[in-house]
Write an enzyme that holds these catalytic residues in place. Structure first.
Site, PDB file in Angstrom:
ATOM      1  N   GLN A  82       0.816  -1.212   0.000  1.00 13.65           N
ATOM      2  CA  GLN A  82       0.000   0.000   0.000  1.00 13.65           C
ATOM      3  C   GLN A  82       0.856   1.272   0.000  1.00 13.65           C
ATOM      4  O   GLN A  82       0.321   2.378   0.000  1.00 13.65           O
ATOM      5  CB  GLN A  82      -0.922   0.006   1.218  1.00 13.65           C
ATOM      6  CG  GLN A  82      -1.952  -1.109   1.211  1.00 13.65           C
ATOM      7  CD  GLN A  82      -2.816  -1.117   2.461  1.00 13.65           C
ATOM      8  OE1 GLN A  82      -2.931  -0.139   3.173  1.00 13.65           O
ATOM      9  NE2 GLN A  82      -3.446  -2.254   2.731  1.00 13.65           N
ATOM     10  N   HIS A 149      -1.642   0.478   5.591  1.00 13.89           N
ATOM     11  CA  HIS A 149      -2.281   1.452   6.489  1.00 13.89           C
ATOM     12  C   HIS A 149      -1.392   2.649   6.811  1.00 13.89           C
ATOM     13  O   HIS A 149      -1.196   3.006   7.962  1.00 13.89           O
ATOM     14  CB  HIS A 149      -2.743   0.776   7.779  1.00 13.89           C
ATOM     15  CG  HIS A 149      -3.830  -0.224   7.600  1.00 13.89           C
ATOM     16  ND1 HIS A 149      -4.514  -0.776   8.647  1.00 13.89           N
ATOM     17  CD2 HIS A 149      -4.361  -0.789   6.483  1.00 13.89           C
ATOM     18  CE1 HIS A 149      -5.415  -1.642   8.204  1.00 13.89           C
ATOM     19  NE2 HIS A 149      -5.326  -1.654   6.880  1.00 13.89           N
ATOM     20  N   GLU A 250     -15.817   3.981   9.079  1.00 11.55           N
ATOM     21  CA  GLU A 250     -16.306   5.043   9.958  1.00 11.55           C
ATOM     22  C   GLU A 250     -16.177   6.428   9.328  1.00 11.55           C
ATOM     23  O   GLU A 250     -15.186   6.725   8.655  1.00 11.55           O
ATOM     24  CB  GLU A 250     -15.511   5.072  11.270  1.00 11.55           C
ATOM     25  CG  GLU A 250     -15.619   3.818  12.098  1.00 11.55           C
ATOM     26  CD  GLU A 250     -14.849   3.904  13.412  1.00 11.55           C
ATOM     27  OE1 GLU A 250     -14.878   2.918  14.164  1.00 11.55           O
ATOM     28  OE2 GLU A 250     -14.226   4.957  13.683  1.00 11.55           O
ATOM     29  N   TYR A 260     -10.844   7.723  19.655  1.00 14.97           N
ATOM     30  CA  TYR A 260     -11.874   7.085  18.833  1.00 14.97           C
ATOM     31  C   TYR A 260     -11.876   5.557  18.957  1.00 14.97           C
ATOM     32  O   TYR A 260     -12.626   4.879  18.271  1.00 14.97           O
ATOM     33  CB  TYR A 260     -11.742   7.564  17.387  1.00 14.97           C
ATOM     34  CG  TYR A 260     -12.153   9.020  17.292  1.00 14.97           C
ATOM     35  CD1 TYR A 260     -13.438   9.385  16.924  1.00 14.97           C
ATOM     36  CD2 TYR A 260     -11.273  10.031  17.667  1.00 14.97           C
ATOM     37  CE1 TYR A 260     -13.844  10.717  16.900  1.00 14.97           C
ATOM     38  CE2 TYR A 260     -11.659  11.361  17.660  1.00 14.97           C
ATOM     39  CZ  TYR A 260     -12.942  11.696  17.277  1.00 14.97           C
ATOM     40  OH  TYR A 260     -13.343  13.017  17.274  1.00 14.97           O
ATOM     41  N   TYR A 271     -10.238  -9.754  10.848  1.00 12.26           N
ATOM     42  CA  TYR A 271     -10.393 -10.553   9.634  1.00 12.26           C
ATOM     43  C   TYR A 271     -10.389 -12.052   9.913  1.00 12.26           C
ATOM     44  O   TYR A 271     -10.931 -12.836   9.129  1.00 12.26           O
ATOM     45  CB  TYR A 271      -9.293 -10.208   8.624  1.00 12.26           C
ATOM     46  CG  TYR A 271      -9.469  -8.845   8.001  1.00 12.26           C
ATOM     47  CD1 TYR A 271     -10.582  -8.542   7.218  1.00 12.26           C
ATOM     48  CD2 TYR A 271      -8.517  -7.848   8.192  1.00 12.26           C
ATOM     49  CE1 TYR A 271     -10.743  -7.291   6.645  1.00 12.26           C
ATOM     50  CE2 TYR A 271      -8.668  -6.594   7.623  1.00 12.26           C
ATOM     51  CZ  TYR A 271      -9.782  -6.329   6.855  1.00 12.26           C
ATOM     52  OH  TYR A 271      -9.941  -5.081   6.295  1.00 12.26           O
TER      53      TYR A 271
END
Length: 380
Positions: A82, A149, A250, A260, A271
């Protein structure tokens, strides 16, 4: 909710979304150009765009589709998984100083890597240009193994502060660790330093375990997973959209110093099927304004402020990756709800408003095509 249930629910939702013909869209779609894994775009004062490609290229693109050679002088990009070149934004005084900001993945010691933010002066020429006076102003701490991420969306507010979203790097617990800036929303001065009025500026003095080391002063909120979209509304309120695990994407209203909850709470599960307590089990954590199960896999967020789509002023639009859609969100005070979903037939990576109020969209690259730049205008 088990992993199998989440997967089946995702497939069902995908079929429903795909069932809506693109002929029903409330806008026309005009392909403008194609890119190799585009990630972000922003508009220059003259109406041209800067577009990043994940592999490490930054290009200047006209609204007619003419594309420059890659801009020279960019930082070295760690391109895998990523990771790669990410967001691009202009300095609030770009017209005077020519400065832009880039986020990207960079390598570290022993195969570690992390997100970074650099700034430099953009010098444009006839066929491309060059970034000069480049300096790295922020880094994820610590660098870790793995390549997921990163987050690393960027936004400036009206007061000139730079906001950075920092993903949890698939490491879970650092999102709750105040000795790390992973899994956080960060507020910085334009040079990367921490504003003196940030909520945790004095936290470091209260922690006897660190002895003057840590990123506390740059943290605004914590407990985030993979925040890939940030946008300010007309009142200056910051909204962040982030990917949940198996379920539980979210939309969060960002409030100073709030936690949060991730990974202690989520409306999705791991997962591997292990359950995560829902938000309503831990009221001490800030709850999301919207959650999505099945997920939409949000890649970006913008709040519309133009006049071309006159009924949409103040509404938000999320770029959907796995949902292959643009998700239209309407606010109601401090609340919000999904208003509509526009099937695009491709993974959507980014969405941006042009100076004339049209919407410009980047497709995430697919196996059967290159990622396209699309112009959305009101339907005739």
């Amino acid at each position: 909710m088990t992993k199998r249930y989440a997967f089946l629910a995702f497939l069902a939702a995908l079929l429903v979304v795909s069932a809506h013909a693109q002929d029903d869209l409330p806008f026309s779609v005009e392909p403008i150009a194609s890119f190799d894994q585009p990630w972000a775009l922003t508009f220059l004062p003259d109406g041209r765009m800067l577009v990043t490609e994940k592999s490490g290229n930054l290009r200047v693109v006209t609204q007619e589709g003419s594309m420059s050679s890659p801009i020279e002088g960019l930082p070295d990009v760690d391109y895998r998984g990523q990771g790669g070149l990410g967001d691009v934004v202009l300095h609030p005084d770009y017209a005077d100083n020519g400065m832009i900001y880039l986020s990207y993945a960079e390598s570290g010691v022993g195969d570690t890597r992390g997100a970074a933010v650099a700034r430099g002066v953009l010098e444009l020429g006839e066929r491309g240009g060059r970034l000069t006076d480049v300096e790295v102003i922020w880094r994820q701490y610590p660098k870790v193994l793995d390549d997921g991420h990163y987050g690393h969306r960027l936004a400036f507010d009206d007061d000139g502060f730079l906001w950075v979203s920092s993903g949890d790097r698939q490491k879970f617990t650092p999102a709750q660790d105040m000795q790390s800036n992973i899994g956080k929303i960060l507020r910085l001065n334009e040079d990367g330093s921490a504003p003196e009025d940030n909520p945790f500026v004095n936290y470091i003095e209260q922690d006897p375990l660190v002895d003057g080391v840590g990123p506390y002063d740059e943290i605004w909120t914590l407990g985030h997973r993979n925040p890939l979209g940030m946008a300010f509304d007309a009142d200056g309120q910051l909204w962040v959209i982030e990917m949940g695990p198996a379920g539980g994407d979210e939309l969060n209203r960002i409030v100073r110093a709030e936690n949060y909850g991730y990974p202690l709470v989520s409306n999705g599960d791991h997962y591997d099927g292990r359950e995560i307590p829902d938000h309503d089990t831990r009221p001490e954590f800030a709850a999301p304004v919207i959650t999505w199960t099945p997920v939409i896999s949000p890649g970006d967020l913008m709040i519309y402020g133009g006049d071309l789509f006159e009924d949409w002023r103040g509404d938000a639009f999320a770029a959907g990756l796995s949902s292959q859609a643009i998700v239209h969100i309407r606010f109601d005070g401090d609340g919000a709800s999904e208003y509509a979903r526009y099937a695009m037939g491709a993974r959507i990576r980014a969405i941006e408003e042009a100076p004339d109020g049209s919407l410009w969209v980047l497709e995430d690259e697919r196996a059967d095509s290159r990622g396209r730049l699309l112009k959305l205008s009101p339907a005739d």
